[in-house]
Scaffold this active site. Structure first.
Site, mmCIF file in Angstrom:
data_model
loop_
_atom_site.group_PDB
_atom_site.id
_atom_site.type_symbol
_atom_site.label_atom_id
_atom_site.label_comp_id
_atom_site.label_asym_id
_atom_site.label_seq_id
_atom_site.Cartn_x
_atom_site.Cartn_y
_atom_site.Cartn_z
ATOM 1 N N ASN A 209 0.737 -1.110 0.038
ATOM 2 C CA ASN A 209 -0.114 -0.136 -0.026
ATOM 3 C C ASN A 209 1.036 1.229 0.175
ATOM 4 O OD1 ASN A 209 0.661 1.072 2.628
ATOM 5 N ND2 ASN A 209 0.022 -0.981 3.065
ATOM 6 N N ASP A 278 -3.789 -6.833 5.160
ATOM 7 C CA ASP A 278 -4.449 -7.965 6.041
ATOM 8 C C ASP A 278 -3.596 -9.403 4.688
ATOM 9 O OD1 ASP A 278 -5.309 -6.445 8.098
ATOM 10 O OD2 ASP A 278 -6.414 -5.148 6.180
ATOM 11 N N LYS A 288 11.289 -14.690 -10.955
ATOM 12 C CA LYS A 288 10.550 -13.441 -11.192
ATOM 13 C C LYS A 288 9.619 -14.590 -12.190
ATOM 14 C CE LYS A 288 10.808 -9.596 -14.119
ATOM 15 N NZ LYS A 288 10.537 -9.838 -15.989
ATOM 16 N N PHE A 322 -4.362 2.782 15.185
ATOM 17 C CA PHE A 322 -4.747 3.649 14.291
ATOM 18 C C PHE A 322 -5.605 2.709 13.435
ATOM 19 C CE2 PHE A 322 -2.105 7.294 12.881
ATOM 20 C CZ PHE A 322 -0.847 7.654 14.416
ATOM 21 N N LYS A 336 -12.762 -1.210 15.578
ATOM 22 C CA LYS A 336 -11.468 -1.646 15.727
ATOM 23 C C LYS A 336 -10.609 -1.454 17.408
ATOM 24 C CE LYS A 336 -10.435 -1.005 11.486
ATOM 25 N NZ LYS A 336 -9.661 -0.270 10.082
ATOM 26 N N LYS A 340 -9.958 -4.956 18.768
ATOM 27 C CA LYS A 340 -8.386 -5.125 19.635
ATOM 28 C C LYS A 340 -8.099 -5.232 20.667
ATOM 29 C CE LYS A 340 -7.740 -4.647 14.691
ATOM 30 N NZ LYS A 340 -6.730 -4.889 13.402
HETATM 31 O O1 PMT Z 1 2.650 6.528 6.584
HETATM 32 P P1 PMT Z 1 1.713 7.291 6.452
HETATM 33 O O2 PMT Z 1 1.723 7.190 4.555
HETATM 34 O O3 PMT Z 1 2.270 8.495 6.319
HETATM 35 O O4 PMT Z 1 0.677 7.298 6.154
HETATM 36 C C1 PMT Z 1 0.352 7.469 6.937
HETATM 37 C C2 PMT Z 1 -1.017 6.281 7.779
HETATM 38 C C3 PMT Z 1 -2.214 6.195 6.671
HETATM 39 C C4 PMT Z 1 -0.673 4.798 7.340
HETATM 40 C C5 PMT Z 1 -1.281 5.879 9.338
HETATM 41 O O5 PMT Z 1 -1.585 7.725 9.512
HETATM 42 C C6 PMT Z 1 -2.645 4.980 9.701
HETATM 43 O O6 PMT Z 1 -3.698 4.930 9.733
HETATM 44 N N1 PMT Z 1 -2.423 3.115 10.011
HETATM 45 C C7 PMT Z 1 -2.914 2.485 9.704
HETATM 46 C C8 PMT Z 1 -3.123 2.289 8.936
HETATM 47 C C9 PMT Z 1 -4.052 0.499 8.537
HETATM 48 O O7 PMT Z 1 -3.757 -0.412 8.136
HETATM 49 O O8 PMT Z 1 -5.495 0.921 9.228
HETATM 50 P P2 PMT Z 1 -6.159 -0.538 9.598
HETATM 51 O O9 PMT Z 1 -7.943 0.223 9.428
HETATM 52 O O10 PMT Z 1 -6.140 -1.511 8.209
HETATM 53 O O11 PMT Z 1 -6.036 -0.716 10.873
HETATM 54 C C10 PMT Z 1 -6.027 -1.221 12.008
HETATM 55 C C11 PMT Z 1 -5.224 -1.414 13.402
HETATM 56 O O12 PMT Z 1 -4.545 -2.115 12.853
HETATM 57 C C12 PMT Z 1 -3.302 -0.859 12.721
HETATM 58 O O13 PMT Z 1 -3.044 0.282 13.645
HETATM 59 C C13 PMT Z 1 -2.840 -1.587 12.119
HETATM 60 O O14 PMT Z 1 -1.046 -0.884 11.986
HETATM 61 C C14 PMT Z 1 -2.714 -2.380 12.635
HETATM 62 N N2 PMT Z 1 -3.359 -4.129 11.773
HETATM 63 C C15 PMT Z 1 -3.460 -3.899 10.862
HETATM 64 C C16 PMT Z 1 -4.052 -5.446 10.162
HETATM 65 C C17 PMT Z 1 -2.170 -6.252 10.233
HETATM 66 N N3 PMT Z 1 -2.472 -7.694 10.058
HETATM 67 N N4 PMT Z 1 -2.160 -5.744 11.880
HETATM 68 C C18 PMT Z 1 -2.370 -4.599 12.298
HETATM 69 O O15 PMT Z 1 -1.300 -4.676 13.615
#
Ligand code: PMT
Length: 400
Positions: A209, A278, A288, A322, A336, A340
């Protein structure tokens, strides 16, 4: 007095705003700080060492070759100082300190000083806005130097523009806030994740991403500035390592999960700003893939949910997640947070080019489970947002 027990080293360089440094010394002394002044040769054309010696009640140093022969002044003068403030900082001095040049006492002290440095650029607006000066400021910022932006107003050269040194009281207040904030997280260990992960399906191609790491790195910088022992676990990012932070580089969600789990022990807070994939391809072709059939397919499987895993291991540390959302920000972020087992959630609107992935700015809301509050912050730079998020985390930890 808020600055008693604090020692400030003030560097004065040769700009017209040097006359304001007398007021800075007075302001710092009034708040109880011990002040030691060093001046460059050109600074002495604008204000005399005597003025600053009288106001600081301390000897003022001006040259590399003065003082006792037995002591090495460019090391001893700064020892015991809690902060090095350079105000005003000319384009010349900014250039030297950004590039490690040390041809006078002040620039030597900059290289030997290990504590926080604050600079107040002050100059003609064309000089300030010149790409060379801006690039030097960026180098310093990335190395953890705190920059107090100049104000807009009438400049000594008669033109209106950006470049005026802010009022001495504002500078003193910023130094005070910095020192107070700095103490807040000393002795605390904070784990932060940032950037994307890459999930490969052949030797060179992957699912990922656009996360740049900017948000997570800004949080790491803000936490380190407040004295925390910071471990930053980062997916691939082009950003330089933030000053004073231990950086652990990872590539995949699996590696990030391992790095986080092995660093969770004795943390006081964990802040997960990474954009973790995810899903990952079930199989990884070792070479490749060659272009062949019209359609190919590969199943995807879930990656570990690092935040959820951290939530299961919570043993007293504060867990902040986040939530990147394009719609229903509050409801989704809350959901979330509960699912979590987080204490706080930063809801991040990612539906415009100005907020979220890659941008320099961000629009977030900070949700607290315990306090049952939602603080909606307006669009601001990621650095400012990081400061505001850290303020909320410190409040939640009961350290404010
Ligand atoms: O890096 P930048 O370009 O500055 O952009 C910042 C950002 C948009 C990436 C950041 O501010 C942000 O929002 N990060 C969380 C992105 C995310 O994956 O969000 P989510 O809603 O899909 O996940 C929720 C939370 O679970 C997050 O804290 C994520 O780190 C965590 N997660 C998600 C999936 C996974 N397999 N493991 C996780 O720990």
């Amino acid at each position: 007095m808020s600055l008693s027990n604090k020692n400030i080293l003030l560097g004065v360089t040769g700009g017209i705003a040097a006359y304001k440094s007398a007021e800075i010394v007075r302001g710092l002394v009034k708040k109880g700080a011990g002040v030691r002044v060093v001046m460059t040769e050109s600074a002495m054309r604008f204000i005399t060492p005597l003025t600053l010696a009288v106001l600081s009640k301390n000897q003022v140093n001006t040259g590399l070759w003065e003082g006792d022969q037995e002591r090495i002044d460019h090391v001893s003068i700064s020892s015991g100082s809690d902060l090095f403030l350079i105000a005003p900082a000319t384009a010349n001095t900014l250039g030297k300190i950004a590039h490690g040049l040390a041809d006078n006492l002040l620039t030597n002290l900059f290289l030997t000083f290990k504590g926080p440095v604050v600079v107040c650029p002050s100059m003609n607006s064309n000089m300030y806005l010149h790409p060379a000066v801006q690039a030097n400021l960026e180098i310093l910022r990335q190395r953890g130097v705190h920059i107090i932006a100049p104000a807009v107003g009438e400049l000594a050269c008669g033109v209106e523009g950006v470049g005026r040194m802010p009022a001495p009281e504002a500078i003193v207040m910023e130094v005070e806030t910095l020192l107070m904030k700095r103490a807040k997280l000393s002795g605390k260990k904070i784990l932060i994740t940032a950037g994307p992960t890459r999930e490969f399906f052949d030797a060179v191609r992957f699912i990922s991403n656009p996360s740049s790491g900017k948000m997570g790195y800004a949080i790491a910088e803000a936490a380190a500035r407040r004295g925390a022992d910071v471990v930053l676990v980062s997916g691939p990012s082009l950003l330089p390592k933030p000053a004073g932070v231990r950086l652990v580089n990872v590539v995949t969600a699996e590696e990030m999960n391992e790095a986080v789990m092995s660093n969770l022990k004795d943390v006081d807070a964990a802040i997960m700003a990474a954009a973790v994939s995810d899903y990952r391809p079930v199989g990884r072709y070792p070479e490749k893939l060659k272009k062949g059939e019209e359609k190919i397919s590969n199943d995807l499987e879930r990656t570990p949910d690092i935040l959820e895993n951290a939530g299961k291991r919570k043993n007293g540390f504060l867990l902040v997640g986040f939530a990147a959302e394009t719609e229903g920000l509050l409801e989704n972020a809350r959901e979330k947070m509960l699912r979590k087992n987080c204490d706080m959630m930063v809801g991040n609107l990612v539906n415009s080019s100005r907020s979220g992935f890659e941008s320099d700015e961000n629009e977030v809301m900070v949700i607290s489970k315990k306090k049952d509050t939602v603080d909606k912050l307006p669009l601001m730079s990621k650095r400012q947002a990081a400061e505001r998020i850290m303020d909320k985390i410190i409040e939640e930890m009961g350290l404010d």
